[in-house]
Design a protein around this motif. Sequence first.
Motif, PDB file in Angstrom:
ATOM      1  N   ARG A  46       0.660  -1.042   0.578  1.00  0.00           N
ATOM      2  CA  ARG A  46      -0.148   0.289  -0.051  1.00  0.00           C
ATOM      3  C   ARG A  46       0.464   1.284   0.054  1.00  0.00           C
ATOM      4  NH1 ARG A  46      -3.492  -3.332  -0.690  1.00  0.00           N
ATOM      5  NH2 ARG A  46      -4.952  -3.990   0.101  1.00  0.00           N
ATOM      6  N   PRO A  47       0.680   1.845  -0.880  1.00  0.00           N
ATOM      7  CA  PRO A  47       1.204   3.775  -0.617  1.00  0.00           C
ATOM      8  C   PRO A  47       1.067   4.616   0.130  1.00  0.00           C
ATOM      9  CG  PRO A  47      -0.638   2.862  -2.256  1.00  0.00           C
ATOM     10  CD  PRO A  47      -0.811   2.660  -1.504  1.00  0.00           C
ATOM     11  N   GLY A  70      -5.289  -3.500   4.406  1.00  0.00           N
ATOM     12  CA  GLY A  70      -3.854  -3.065   5.082  1.00  0.00           C
ATOM     13  C   GLY A  70      -4.038  -2.839   6.310  1.00  0.00           C
ATOM     14  N   THR A  71      -4.886  -1.026   6.100  1.00  0.00           N
ATOM     15  CA  THR A  71      -4.327  -0.508   6.935  1.00  0.00           C
ATOM     16  C   THR A  71      -4.705  -0.394   8.870  1.00  0.00           C
ATOM     17  OG1 THR A  71      -6.514   0.507   6.434  1.00  0.00           O
ATOM     18  CG2 THR A  71      -4.644   1.943   5.629  1.00  0.00           C
TER      19      THR A  71
HETATM   20  C1  LIG Z   1       1.179   8.413  -3.205  1.00  0.00           C
HETATM   21  C2  LIG Z   1       0.208   8.331  -2.242  1.00  0.00           C
HETATM   22  C3  LIG Z   1       0.170   8.510  -1.189  1.00  0.00           C
HETATM   23  C4  LIG Z   1      -0.948   8.145  -0.312  1.00  0.00           C
HETATM   24  N1  LIG Z   1      -0.180   8.713   0.939  1.00  0.00           N
HETATM   25  C5  LIG Z   1      -1.474   8.455   2.449  1.00  0.00           C
HETATM   26  C6  LIG Z   1      -1.585   8.860   3.198  1.00  0.00           C
HETATM   27  O1  LIG Z   1      -0.360   9.653   3.823  1.00  0.00           O
HETATM   28  N2  LIG Z   1      -2.178   8.788   4.207  1.00  0.00           N
HETATM   29  C7  LIG Z   1      -3.097   7.620   3.785  1.00  0.00           C
HETATM   30  O2  LIG Z   1      -4.058   7.730   5.068  1.00  0.00           O
HETATM   31  N3  LIG Z   1      -3.384   7.144   2.171  1.00  0.00           N
HETATM   32  C8  LIG Z   1      -2.468   7.792   1.753  1.00  0.00           C
HETATM   33  N4  LIG Z   1      -2.891   7.049   0.715  1.00  0.00           N
HETATM   34  C9  LIG Z   1      -3.840   5.790   0.296  1.00  0.00           C
HETATM   35  C10 LIG Z   1      -3.595   4.526   0.686  1.00  0.00           C
HETATM   36  O3  LIG Z   1      -2.469   4.177   0.382  1.00  0.00           O
HETATM   37  C11 LIG Z   1      -4.937   3.998   0.764  1.00  0.00           C
HETATM   38  O4  LIG Z   1      -5.874   4.655   2.568  1.00  0.00           O
HETATM   39  C12 LIG Z   1      -4.273   3.056   1.317  1.00  0.00           C
HETATM   40  O5  LIG Z   1      -4.093   1.903   0.170  1.00  0.00           O
HETATM   41  C13 LIG Z   1      -5.560   1.711   1.862  1.00  0.00           C
HETATM   42  O6  LIG Z   1      -5.624   0.062   1.973  1.00  0.00           O
HETATM   43  P1  LIG Z   1      -6.193  -0.515   2.453  1.00  0.00           P
HETATM   44  O7  LIG Z   1      -6.091  -1.773   2.990  1.00  0.00           O
HETATM   45  O8  LIG Z   1      -6.629  -0.321   4.441  1.00  0.00           O
HETATM   46  O9  LIG Z   1      -7.672  -0.417   1.729  1.00  0.00           O
HETATM   47  P2  LIG Z   1      -8.732  -1.553   0.354  1.00  0.00           P
HETATM   48  O10 LIG Z   1      -9.036  -1.831   1.007  1.00  0.00           O
HETATM   49  O11 LIG Z   1      -7.831  -1.273  -0.118  1.00  0.00           O
HETATM   50  O12 LIG Z   1      -9.647   0.361   0.638  1.00  0.00           O
HETATM   51  C14 LIG Z   1     -10.333   0.093   1.619  1.00  0.00           C
HETATM   52  C15 LIG Z   1     -10.463   2.075   0.549  1.00  0.00           C
HETATM   53  O13 LIG Z   1      -9.715   2.724  -0.046  1.00  0.00           O
HETATM   54  C16 LIG Z   1      -9.705   3.256  -1.138  1.00  0.00           C
HETATM   55  N5  LIG Z   1      -8.186   3.065  -1.523  1.00  0.00           N
HETATM   56  C17 LIG Z   1      -7.502   2.107  -1.563  1.00  0.00           C
HETATM   57  N6  LIG Z   1      -5.985   2.047  -2.183  1.00  0.00           N
HETATM   58  C18 LIG Z   1      -6.628   3.517  -2.555  1.00  0.00           C
HETATM   59  C19 LIG Z   1      -5.232   4.203  -3.146  1.00  0.00           C
HETATM   60  N7  LIG Z   1      -3.924   3.905  -2.971  1.00  0.00           N
HETATM   61  N8  LIG Z   1      -5.407   5.982  -3.023  1.00  0.00           N
HETATM   62  C20 LIG Z   1      -6.691   6.411  -2.464  1.00  0.00           C
HETATM   63  N9  LIG Z   1      -7.614   4.938  -1.454  1.00  0.00           N
HETATM   64  C21 LIG Z   1      -7.673   4.378  -1.888  1.00  0.00           C
HETATM   65  C22 LIG Z   1     -10.298   1.822  -1.586  1.00  0.00           C
HETATM   66  O14 LIG Z   1     -10.948   2.631  -2.930  1.00  0.00           O
HETATM   67  C23 LIG Z   1     -11.454   1.715  -1.287  1.00  0.00           C
HETATM   68  O15 LIG Z   1     -12.365   2.708  -0.827  1.00  0.00           O
HETATM   69  C24 LIG Z   1      -1.789   7.149  -0.437  1.00  0.00           C
HETATM   70  C25 LIG Z   1      -2.059   7.452  -1.885  1.00  0.00           C
HETATM   71  C26 LIG Z   1      -1.005   7.336  -2.604  1.00  0.00           C
HETATM   72  C27 LIG Z   1      -1.395   6.896  -3.924  1.00  0.00           C
END
Ligand SMILES: Cc1cc2nc3c(=O)[nH]c(=O)nc-3n(C[C@H](O)[C@H](O)[C@H](O)COP(=O)(O)OP(=O)(O)OC[C@H]3O[C@@H](n4cnc5c(N)ncnc54)[C@H](O)[C@@H]3O)c2cc1C
Length: 246
Positions: A46-47, A70-71
């Motif tokens: 995850r980014p 992931g979070t």
């Molecule tokens: C360059 C970059 C920097 C980021 N920095 C931060 C940060 O500093 N802090 C932070 O809280 N989050 C940040 N994000 C978003 C973070 O990557 C996602 O919230 C995280 O990947 C979700 O993972 P998960 O497995 O918990 O959720 P998942 O089960 O994968 O998804 C849960 C929800 O999060 C959304 N989601 C999933 N991946 C992303 C993504 N890459 N970008 C936006 N929404 C997403 C999905 O659409 C869904 O609604 C960043 C994303 C990018 C691309």
Amino acid sequence: MVTEKQAIAPGYCRLSFKAPHIAGTAYPGQFVMVYMNSGYRHLLPRPFSIFTRNRDKEEVSLLFAVKGQGTELMASAEVGSLWKISGPLGSGFPALPEGSLLVAGGIGLAPLAFLAASIEKPRTLIYGARTASQLICPPGVLDLPNLEVIEVTEDGTRGERGTAADLLLGLLPGPPALFACGPGPMLRAVKTLCLHSGTPAWFSVEEKMACGIGACLGCAVQTPKGYSRVCREGPVFSAEEVFNND
Ligand SMILES: Cc1cc2nc3c(=O)[nH]c(=O)nc-3n(C[C@H](O)[C@H](O)[C@H](O)COP(=O)(O)OP(=O)(O)OC[C@H]3O[C@@H](n4cnc5c(N)ncnc54)[C@H](O)[C@@H]3O)c2cc1C
Ligand code: FES
């Protein structure tokens, strides 16, 4: 290795990692990919933007909202546990001129806090959210020399009442440059104001990512120059490059 974990507010967490290479070479706006620990090997990394960096301690910290599997796993990390994180990745923000405006919406604070800490020249940070509980910066992080912080909430529960864009109406034109990260609607509104006022602006944008290194094309967004990968050419783009198809 996780060196510190802070539960900031319900659903928000900060994790600090010992990561000498990343702490030594990262610049503001860059991000890392966090690989999920044992038992979750099927999850893609995850980014996350780099929130703070401490070169002396060789540490970086990430500030994140708990959204999914992931979070949730990251929020349950234990101090001392080993995690694989790769980075620093992507492009960073260009150099910050004196008098610049930084605009952060909610968790979009992460890359802007690092940017704000990168210089000591006078600069202003507008930090907005819907309500006070979503202004989740840990104490002390924004206590920086020559940094003015203006908080704004839509419901008026902390700071000024309104949106970051409402505040900008009274501040543009003027600042030599603007740097922003936050929800899409906020960035679109900020872009419109910057284009109308002739203010050069750069945005850190988010897209779902799989590889984080430019190989899968899963994060491509359309720009006037064609498709760009958020993980390689971004995540920082100029205002002219993004949000052109609305
Ligand atoms: C360059 C970059 C920097 C980021 N920095 C931060 C940060 O500093 N802090 C932070 O809280 N989050 C940040 N994000 C978003 C973070 O990557 C996602 O919230 C995280 O990947 C979700 O993972 P998960 O497995 O918990 O959720 P998942 O089960 O994968 O998804 C849960 C929800 O999060 C959304 N989601 C999933 N991946 C992303 C993504 N890459 N970008 C936006 N929404 C997403 C999905 O659409 C869904 O609604 C960043 C994303 C990018 C691309
Ligand atoms: S995430 Fe694979 S190319 Fe960007």
